[in-house]
Design an enzyme around this catalytic site. Sequence first.
Site, PDB file in Angstrom:
ATOM      1  N   SER A   1      46.661  49.438  40.908  1.00 13.32           N
ATOM      2  CA  SER A   1      47.904  50.099  40.512  1.00 13.32           C
ATOM      3  C   SER A   1      48.266  51.336  41.328  1.00 13.32           C
ATOM      4  O   SER A   1      49.324  51.925  41.102  1.00 13.32           O
ATOM      5  CB  SER A   1      47.841  50.492  39.029  1.00 13.32           C
ATOM      6  N   LYS A   8      51.701  51.355  42.759  1.00 12.01           N
ATOM      7  CA  LYS A   8      52.899  51.809  42.039  1.00 12.01           C
ATOM      8  C   LYS A   8      53.463  53.116  42.580  1.00 12.01           C
ATOM      9  O   LYS A   8      54.600  53.468  42.289  1.00 12.01           O
ATOM     10  CB  LYS A   8      52.585  51.913  40.546  1.00 12.01           C
ATOM     11  N   LYS A  67      47.696  58.838  40.951  1.00 13.39           N
ATOM     12  CA  LYS A  67      47.842  57.519  40.316  1.00 13.39           C
ATOM     13  C   LYS A  67      46.514  56.795  40.333  1.00 13.39           C
ATOM     14  O   LYS A  67      45.849  56.690  41.372  1.00 13.39           O
ATOM     15  CB  LYS A  67      48.885  56.685  41.050  1.00 13.39           C
ATOM     16  N   SER A 102      51.124  53.028  33.587  1.00 11.88           N
ATOM     17  CA  SER A 102      50.828  52.000  34.586  1.00 11.88           C
ATOM     18  C   SER A 102      51.170  50.612  34.074  1.00 11.88           C
ATOM     19  O   SER A 102      50.463  49.631  34.339  1.00 11.88           O
ATOM     20  CB  SER A 102      49.346  52.052  34.984  1.00 11.88           C
TER      21      SER A 102
END
EC number: 3.4.16.4
Length: 421
Positions: free
Chosen positions: A75, A78, A241, A130
Site C-alpha cells: 500500500s 497509494k 504510508k 489504506s
Amino acid sequence: MNSKKENAGARKVRKWRAYFLTAVLAITFICNSSGIAYADNGPGELYARAAVLMDADSGRVLYEKNGDEMLPNASTTKVLTCILALEEGDLSDVCEVSAYAASQPAVRMGVRAGEQYLLGDLLYALMLESDNDAAVIIAESVAGSVEAFAELMNQKAWDLGCESTYFITPNGLDAADENGIHATSATDLARIMSYAIQNSEFLTITQTDSYTFSSVDGTRTVSCTNHNAFLHMMDGALSGKTGFTGNAGYCYTGALRCGDRTFVVALLACGWPNNKSYKWKDTRKLMEYALEEYEYRTIWREPELPELPVADGVNAGGELTEVARVSLRVDAETDPEQWRCLLGKTEEIGTELILEESLTAPLSAGTTVGRYVFRLNEEEIASCPVVTEETIEKVDFFWCLRRTIRLLFWGNRVDSTSRIE
C-alpha cells in the site's frame, strides 16, 4: 626436533595470517560494493531487505541497502495514487462506486455498487485507513479505468526519474501481468515520497489523525483513523504510508523535516508477521542517523581565474600585444548563503575549473568560455558559467583602417595604445 616444531608452527601462523587477510579483503569488498560513500559507516544493521535514506530536497541518496532492487511494495503505492488524484482530479468530484471497486478485499470501506462519494473524502480513506476499494474508486473516477490509471501511474513514476517501478494496481495489492509484477525499488519509492510531500494538500491529508465523512446522499458514514505511528514517534515527522501484503511483507515510506533539512525513508520487505514493529525501528534508526550525520554547509569557494589568450585579437582598450588576453568572471550569485549543500560530517566538496582550450577574436563580453564545477564523491552537484569580462576585437583590415583614421585625426592621443610589445 625443535626446528621441525618451529617450522610447523611458522607454517600454521602463515596459514592463519592468509585466512585473516582474505577475510579482510572480502569484508572490504562487500562494504564498498554499493558504490555509495556514506558520511560514516552508516546507520548499522536494518531489518528491511531494501532501504533508502534520501535528502528530499536534492534527491540524493544518503544511505541505501539494495536500493535499486525491484520488490512488491503493497500500500505504499497509494502515495502515488493520492498525488495523481490531487493533480488530475478535483476534490469536489462525485465518484460512483463500481461493482469491481466494491469487490476489493480488506482493508476496505465496505462500499456498495452505485454509492457516491466525493473524491476529497475518498483520499482520507485511501491514506489514513489504506482502504483498497477507495483506491479503485479514485482510479476509475480520475482515469476511467484501473488500467488507464495504471498507465498514468507508470508515466508519472518515469517522469520523476523512477527506473525500477512498474505499477498495475492503484492500491498495491500483489499483481502480475505480461510485463511483470507490481513492484518498485526503495530508491524509486523515496523519489515518489519526496515529490508528494511538496504538495500541501497531500500533507494535510496524511497528517490528519482522524476523519469522518458521508456518502453524497448521506445514507452512509465512514470514519478513518491514521495508522502512521511515525507521526508521533519523532519531532518533525511530516508524512508517511504503511503497507503489507503476503508477497511484499511490511513496507513503509515516511518523511521528516527538521529546520532546513528534509529526509525521506523507504523500506521494503521489512519483516513479516509477527514483526510489525520492524518498520518503525528501521525508520527511527535511519532518521536519527540522518539528523546526527547530515547538515547544510556552505560550499562556495572563490576561484582563481586566469586570463585566457585570444588569437587574432586586440586587448580591451585597443592595446596591441603579441597575444591578446581576456579576463574572466563567474556568472553566478556568489553570496555564500546561496551555495549550501547537505553534507555528512566527513564529506568534502571538490571544485574544478573547466575552460575552453582556445579562443579566437572577435569575442563579446559575457561570452561563456567554461564552467566552475562543484563535485561530491566525484559526482557533479552544481556548476556556474565562466564568462569573458570584456570585449576583444579582431585585428583585421577594417580594424587597421579604423585605427589609421583615428591616428590621422587624433594623432598621438591614441599612439600610446597602439604599440606592439
